[in-house]
Each structure stands twice: as structure tokens, then as C-alpha cells.
Design an enzyme around this catalytic site. Structure first.
Site, PDB file in Angstrom:
ATOM      1  CG  ASP A 160      -2.306   0.554   0.905  1.00 48.15           C
ATOM      2  OD1 ASP A 160      -2.350   1.758   0.608  1.00 48.15           O
ATOM      3  OD2 ASP A 160      -3.319  -0.163   0.958  1.00 48.15           O
ATOM      4  CG  HIS A 197      -5.213   3.934   0.460  1.00 45.91           C
ATOM      5  ND1 HIS A 197      -4.773   2.636   0.296  1.00 45.91           N
ATOM      6  CD2 HIS A 197      -6.455   3.977  -0.083  1.00 45.91           C
ATOM      7  CE1 HIS A 197      -5.711   1.931  -0.315  1.00 45.91           C
ATOM      8  NE2 HIS A 197      -6.745   2.716  -0.558  1.00 45.91           N
ATOM      9  CB  SER A 235      -9.140   0.722  -0.734  1.00 43.50           C
ATOM     10  OG  SER A 235      -8.435   0.850  -1.926  1.00 43.50           O
TER      11      SER A 235
END
Length: 845
Positions: free
Chosen positions: A189, A264, A628
Site C-alpha cells: 500500500d 491510505h 480498498s
């Protein structure tokens, strides 16, 4: 191991050199006409060499009477633990030396830049070449495959309770203080914030060692200093060589370290395995305590995605290769390719093929389905060895409301307090509150309330400021935070955003506000709101100037959640099946997604450097939506299964998650699926397997699946060999020669039956393994419309640990090109109920 270690340490030095080129202003970071290529060698990588040797030894033991019927590595769900060995590390070093030798011999005297050596899951490298140099390499007999690098993108609390973990799965694991311990979840990620309390290892005094099988390390940089890793965050690396050579890497924003400047990666890591009981405080408001799905599992981070540009396959493959070599148990990818892979089939691309080797190595792989729904065939995760997760809503919602003077009430989103009491406040739109009644060339930003300097503070004071929420907010050019600052600067009593009609297909999450406010997320409701506002204005006839603001409203606060009963439901943005087999959009005999999990309005940890969502800048938690967010939910649940069943293969873990799903919402009605971007709740219909796969994940049931559908690397290899004309491609990617194979996706031993084209009749088999106690089962076959099907045997007794072959004869009863859906149910007399979806698309009598 010497050369491998030198290669490992050389990479940061190479990145530093490439970064210097990028900072000097190179357009591409490399010579004109060059590109990044991913080259695969024919010689087997380390993991294949090791597993082939172990298989040979196991077969010799079995032949000598030392093994039982369940010891065949190709069929058993039992897998031996992976251990690093100096012998295999020496072999990896040899592969790297051979790669370097090939480059020197082929490109003698020419300039090239090697970015990565891959040696664990695939034997190959990433290198910057001209097309002519690439052609030279491609002609070498040692080279199996060479392709251009490509880009990838991210696909972007209370959910443990919604999934039933506190009273179910966690109880079986000994409570949240034990759930997932000993399992390492590797996340590819945007990095991680190591200082977040979700990743601390000192919250309890219990014994919490780093798992002995994990062999990764923690990269040390100026912004990721020594001590950033601990017993919770056990490893952290970053991969950016391909990005740097292209000149898209911004050192000040993207950070050449595992540190997360996006947010994220921190968010997804906390969903999968963040600590239990961490207070969620945003904009000064307390929203409860957060927990990962496997709060005692360990986290290893492999940063290969960046805020400014996403990422590139060469970097992602390097991250996957390193994670596997480090012995992670699970790999979670909340990323998808930016385009459908070209070539013979979607499955043949470097990322999917590296993940296939990871599965061969015993690693469970989970990937986000993508945020490209709700159109059919919008799936961005293709291969049967990858567990693909779509996004659903859960039953907690944060809604606040605006009550208008005409007694209409409109729902909005905003983590904000309400206006005082029952008092009504005048509404005033920013374009009507300009100083001296003027307009300026920057009226769009004024209408979005981004600049208080042109607004009449005396005119606005005590009123609710009305602002436009345009596409500029979605693009990051305007922000709610700036509008809030404007509202406070001009002493507004509150703020309301109406939705610009051009903002379609975006999930508006509840946004933290420290003054009364909301965003109206519906374009239709926004029209009603604006109609009331405009109809209530009093204008001067000759000048058309507004002389009175007659519209009034009050805001009801949205700090407390509401709990509905129509959840779960599949979100409109979640990518849909059927699974496209190639760029002609031919359907594969494979069900995608595999399951759905919570992905809408998910609280998760947020990086102190996080810039991905401007509304949460400076906060320690953020609420995001997307597949996600769904994928790490499943990664965490897989960790719980791995903890309870450490010998389960990746396919066995996927089977346990798939056959135990929930197919109805909290009211007992069918799970619904949103069908449009605009006003999605008004167009929802019952979800099909193309929307939700096997259904909504049920964590507690997955820990007692009863029966397992197992599938091995050799099965996947036979499936690939069954694709017409695939033999050379399979050999290029795997080094294996195809034997004659007619296997299709429908023949794989998956926990679903999917037939793209049924010509008259077909026979399908499934082999099930009992992982519970002895049990009697009855098989019920509910055939799709236009199909007749039977199962044999219809009843059977299966002892613990044994296998049973079930044969399905499927006949078309009509000619029809529309997909139809059914299921197969296995009812056990000890309470197990195993359900797999049964899908037939095109049918011909």
C-alpha cells in the site's frame, strides 16, 4: 547470501541516484526513448525450487510407507510451514548473478539501469532499456518473457461488531487480546504511520513476540527512524525505483521511506490488524473505539503506492516478492491495475503471476475488486488464486438533517453538531454575499466558500452560509476545511453544501466539521433545497439585487450514528462480474468477486502526514469508502482462520470464507445491490453472485466451515494450460511445460460453479474435505433458470479429514443468453450448512 544482501543494500543507493536525476528536472528520469521493462528468466525462482524439492522428498517418504493418504502436497489442505534456508538463499544469490551476467553479455558497452532483482517468487528483473535493447534481451534463450511496466492505483471502528466478532470469532480465539496472534499480515500500500497507537506494542504486558517464521526487516530513514518497528509492526520497506526513473516521484511529498504521506496504507493496515480499543477522536468529537479485524496479528508493510501517481507494476512485484521471501502469511492489496491486462488472458500479467507463486508458497492473497462498478464486467481483479473482495455498506450511518422553513426535511452527511435549539436561521449563498454586491473572475471558488476576503461579514453574521460542492472538491482543488474556515471567519451560524449536478458517481463520506453543517449528497435534494432558497429571495426590481433573504433553516446534528436494518447492501462503486477472461470481454468460468465485506464509511487510523483526504488532514482517524477498505477486512478475518487452522492452504482459507457467507440483510430479506451512480438507493435490486460473489462475509461461521473445497498450484497451472494457445505464455511465466489440458475455470475445485457457455450438457465435479467431526450430508441442487442439474451422491457420510467427490450433471433446457443463478447446498446433521453459488450464463439446447 552475500550477493543477495549486496543487491538488497544496493537498491536504496540506486533510488538515491535516480531521485537525484528526478530532482534535477529530467522529464522522464531516464534517457529519451527508454522505458521500464519487466524481464522473466526461464530458470525456476527460489520458492519453486524449494517447493519442488520438498514435494520430491514427500513423495519418497510416501512411497516408503512414511506418509498417509493425506500427505500428497498437491491435494491436501495441509501445508508445511515455510522456512528460510541458507541453501535457498545461496540459490537466490546465484539467480541474481546470472541476471547480471545476462545483462552484461547482451548489452555489452551499452547503458542500462537495473532497478530490481526478483528471485523468490519469480526469477527476473526490472530494467530501464531502449526498445532495441529489449528486443536483444528477448532473443536470448535464457529469457522467458519481457513486457512493459504498467501503472496501478489504490481502490479506496464499528465493523467488528457488525461482523459479529466480539461475541463470535474473537471469543473462539480467546478474545481481542489474542485474536490473530502469531499471524503476519503483509500490506502492499502507501506505507504506514508507525507512531499511531493502532500499531503500538506496549498496550498490554502480555507476551507478544515477533513470530519466529517472519524474517523481514525494518528500513531506517530520516523520516522512518530506528525504533519505528516493534512487535506489532514487525517489518517495513519501500519500493519506488520504477516511479523514480519516470520522474514522477516527488521526494518531499511521496517520501522515499515506508512512512505514509498519503494515509491510505495506514487506514487499511488498521482495518486488518490495528490494535483493539483505540479511541476515535476527530474534530474534537469522540466516535467510539476502533479495532482491526485481527487486533493481535502482526503487520508488515511494503510501500509501493504513492499519493501523486499511484504506482507501477515493477515496484509492486518487487514488494510482493519481498513479502513472500519475508514469510508473511497473508498479502493484502487494496490496489488494481489502471487498465485490463492485454494479451491472451487477463490472468497473464506480472502481478497476478507473482501472486500465483505466492499462493504456491502457502500465502493467502486478498485483493480489492476495484471501484469501477456498477457496470457488468467492471472487475479489476481476475485470477482464481486471488481472493477478490467487493464493498458493501454496514448498518451504521451518520446522518444529519436540514429542516427548511417550508417544513421540508433534507438528509445530509456531516460529522457535525446542530444549530442551537429550535431557532431558525436565515440562509445566504456566498455569491449573494459579496462585498459591494460585486462579482469577480474567481466566482467559482467564491461559490465554494474558499475565500472569505470578498465576502460581506456583516451581511453573513448569524446566518447559515450556503456553498456549492463541485467537482473541484473531488479533485482536491477545493476543500471543506477551507470552507469551514471561511464560515468561521465571517461569523456564520453554520454551513450547508449543496451538490453540483456534475458530481456523479462519488461516495460522499460524512465529513468532520467543528461548526453546525452538512453536505447534501443527492443532486435531486440539492435542487429542492436551491428551489426553496431562490424562491424565498426578495430582489430589487431595477437592479435585480437581493434585498431580503427569506429562506430559513435549522441543522440537526450528526455526531451520533443511526443503525438501520437494510444492511448489508452492495455499493454502487464496487466492481462487478462476470469475470472478463480477455480484452474481448469473453466471460471466464470463474466467479468474481469472491465475497463482499464492509467498505462504506469505514473509520480507520490516519497518518499524521496523510494528504489523501483533505478533510481529515491533521486528524488521527479518517472515514473512507471503497473496495480498498473491504479487502483488509477479509485479510484480518483470514488471519483469524490461519490462527485456528495453521495448516490450511490459501484455497482452504478462501473456501472457509466463501461457503459460510450471509445471503440476507438484518431483516432477513435478500441482500440488495445499488445499480446507478445517481441516487443509488432508489435503483437497488436483489444482489446476484456477479455483485456479491458467495455473499457477505460471516467471520464466526468461517471458523467452523465443516467442508472445504481445496485447490492447488498444480490445479491453477492446468487451468492456465487449458486456455487455447497458452502453452508458450505459461512456460514464459512459470517455467513449466503444459501437458495436454482441457480444464476450464468451471473444472477448478472452487467453492462456486460458474459456466460461461453451456452447450447442451456438461459434467462438473467437486471434491470436498471434512475439516470437522464425522458427519452425514444431504446435497440440494437448486439449478439456475433454464438449466436442469443433479448431484451424485445426493447423500453421503464423510469421516473427519476425509474427502468426497460429488458429480453434477448440468443440462440446458432452453436456449438463452441471459445469466441465471442458483446454488448448491450441503446440509450436515451436526449443524453445518455449506452453500456455493451456481451460475450459468449462455445456454443452448
Amino acid at each position: 547470501m552475500g550477493v543477495a544482501r549486496r543487491e538488497r543494500w544496493a537498491v536504496p543507493l540506486l533510488w538515491a541516484a535516480l531521485l537525484a536525476v528526478a530532482l534535477l528536472g529530467g522529464a522522464s528520469g531516464s534517457e529519451e526513448g527508454t522505458a521500464v521493462y519487466i524481464v522473466t528468466m526461464k530458470q525456476a525462482p527460489v520458492s519453486h525450487k524449494r517447493l519442488d524439492l520438498e514435494r520430491f522428498r514427500s513423495s519418497r517418504v510416501a512411497a516408503g510407507g512414511g506418509g498417509g493418504a493425506g500427505d500428497n502436497p498437491a491435494t491436501s489442505i495441509l501445508r508445511k510451514p515455510r522456512h528460510a534456508s541458507p541453501k535457498y538463499m545461496n540459490y537466490g544469490s546465484l539467480l541474481v548473478r546470472l541476471q547480471n551476467s545476462l545483462l552484461k553479455k547482451t548489452l555489452r558497452g551499452e547503458h542500462y539501469t537495473k532497478l530490481y532483482s526478483y528471485h523468490y517468487l519469480i526469477n527476473g528483473f526490472a530494467v530501464v532499456l531502449t526498445p532495441q535493447q529489449a528486443e536483444k534481451l528477448n532473443r536470448r534463450k535464457e529469457v522467458a518473457n519481457i513486457i512493459l511496466d504498467f501503472s496501478v492505483r489504490t481502490a479506496t471502528t464499528y465493523t467488528p461488531e457488525f461482523l459479529g466478532l466480539p461475541e463470535g470469532a474473537w471469543v473462539q480465539d480467546g478474545g481481542p487480546q489474542c485474536a490473530g496472534q502469531g499471524v503476519v499480515v503483509g500490506l502492499i500500500d502507501t506505507g504506514i504511520d508507525p507512531n499511531h497507537p493502532s500499531f503500538a506494542d506496549d498496550l498490554t504486558t502480555d507476551n507478544y513476540p515477533v513470530p519466529a517464521h517472519y524474517s523481514g526487516n525494518c528500513e531506517v530513514t530520516s523520516d522512518f527512524p530506528s525504533g519505528s518497528c516493534n512487535r506489532k509492526l514487525v517489518g517495513a520497506r519501500h519500493f519506488a525505483a520504477s516511479a523514480i526513473t519516470r520522474g514522477v516521484f516527488n521526494a518531499s511529498q511521496d517520501l522515499a521511506s515506508p512512512s505514509d504521506s498519503d494515509g491510505h496504507g495506514t487506514h487499511t493496515a488498521s482495518i486488518a490488524a490495528g490494535n483493539h480499543g483505540i479511541p476515535v477522536i476527530v474534530a474534537g468529537h469522540y466516535f467510539g473505539d476502533a479495532s482491526g479485524m485481527a487486533p493481535r496479528a502482526h503487520i508488515a508493510v511494503y510501500k509501493a503506492l504513492y499519493k501523486g501517481f499511484g504506482g507501477f507494476a515493477a515496484d509492486v512485484v518487487a514488494a510482493i516478492d519481498q513479502a513472500a521471501e519475508d514469510n508473511v502469511d497473508i498479502i493484502s492489496l487494496s490496489i488494481t491495475p489502471n487498465r485490463r491486462p492485454p494479451g491472451l488472458a487477463t490472468f497473464f500479467n506480472p502481478i497476478d503471476m507473482a501472486l500465483m507463486s505466492a499462493v504456491k508458497d502457502g500465502i493467502f492473497v486478498v485483493q480489492a475488486a476495484g471501484n469501477t462498478g456498477p457496470s457488468p464486467k467492471s472487475m479489476s481483479s481476475y485470477s482464481p488464486w486471488i481472493f477478490t473482495v467487493g464493498a458493501s455498506a454496514h448498518d451504521r450511518e451518520y446522518n444529519n438533517y436540514v429542516v427548511l422553513g417550508n417544513n421540508l426535511t433534507i438528509s445530509g452527511v456531516g460529522l457535525a453538531p446542530g444549530t442551537d435549539g429550535d431557532s431558525m436561521y436565515n440562509l445566504i449563498a456566498a455569491p449573494h454575499a459579496l462585498q459591494n454586491y460585486t462579482t469577480t473572475p474567481i466566482e467559482m471558488s467564491l461559490g465554494e466558500c474558499q475565500d472569505p476576503s470578498h465576502l460581506d461579514k456583516d451581511l453573513i453574521r448569524g446566518k447559515i452560509l450556503v456553498c456549492s460542492y463541485s467537482i473541484r472538491f473531488v479533485l482536491g482543488l477545493s476543500s471543506v476545511k477551507q470552507a469551514l474556515d471561511t464560515a468561521k471567519n465571517v461569523s456564520a451560524a453554520g454551513i450547508i453544501f449543496y451538490l453540483d449536478p456534475f458530481v456523479l458517481g462519488f461516495q460522499l463520506n460524512p465529513t468532520p466539521m467543528d461548526i453546525p453543517g452538512l453536505i447534501i449528497p443527492s443532486s435531486d435534494d440539492s435542487k429542492i433545497f436551491l428551489s426553496y432558497y431562490n424562491d424565498s429571495l426578495v430582489r430589487d426590481g431595477p437592479s435585480d439585487r437581493v434585498v431580503k433573504f427569506g429562506a430559513v433553516a435549522k441543522i440537526l446534528g450528526g455526531l451520533k450514528p443511526n443503525y438501520g436494518s437494510s444492511a448489508p447492501k452492495v455499493m454502487f462503486y464496487s466492481a462487478r462480474g462476470p469475470d472478463p477472461e480477455d480484452n474481448t470481454l469473453a466471460n471466464a468460468d470463474i466467479l468474481k468477486p469472491n465475497v463482499v465485506a464492509p467498505g462504506s464509511s469505514i473509520w480507520g487510523a490516519w497518518s499524521s502526514r496523510g494528504l489523501d483526504s483533505a478533510e481529515f488532514t491533521g486528524e488521527s482517524f479518517a472515514m473512507l469508502s471503497g473496495t480498498s477498505m473491504a479487502a483488509p477486512h477479509i485479510a484480518g478475518l483470514a488471519a483469524l482462520i490461519k490462527q485456528k487452522f495453521p495448516s490450511f492452504s490459501p484455497a482452504a482459507i478462501g473456501s472457509a470464507l466463501s461457503t459460510t457467507t450471509t445471503l440476507s440483510d438484518k431483516q432477513g430479506n435478500p441482500i440488495m445491490s445499488q445499480r446507478t451512480y445517481s441516487n443509488p438507493d432508489s435503483t437497488q435490486t436483489p444482489a446476484t453472485p456477479f455483485d456479491m460473489g458467495n455473499g457477505f462475509a460471516n467471520a464466526t461461521a468461517a471458523l467452523d466451515p465443516g467442508l472445504i473445497f481445496d485447490c492447488s498450484y498444480d490445479d491453477y497451472l492446468s487451468f492456465l494450460c487449458g486456455i487455447n494457445g497458452s502453452a508458450p505464455v505459461v512456460a514464459n511465466y512459470t517455467g513449466s511445460s503444459c501437458r495436454a489440458s482441457t480444464m476450464t475455470g468451471a473444472d477448478l475445485n472452487l467453492p462456486s460453479i460458474t459456466i460461461a457457455v453451456l452447450n447442451q450438457s456438461r459434467t462438473i465435479t467437486r471434491t470436498i474435505t471434512n475439516v470437522a467431526s464425522d458427519e452425514n450430508y444431504t446435497v440440494s441442487c437448486n439449478a439456475p433458470y433454464g438449466v436442469a442439474a443433479s448431484a451424485a451422491p445426493a447423500q453421503f457420510f464423510i469421516p473427519s479429514g476425509q474427502k468426497q467427490l460429488v458429480t453434477f450433471v448440468v443440462n440446458a433446457t432452453m436456449t438463452n443468453s441471459s445469466a441465471s443463478f442458483g446454488d448448491v447446498e450441503f446440509y450436515g446433521d451436526r449443524g453445518h450448512r455449506v452453500v456455493i453459488p451456481f451460475t450459468v450464463m449462455s445456454k443452448a439446447v
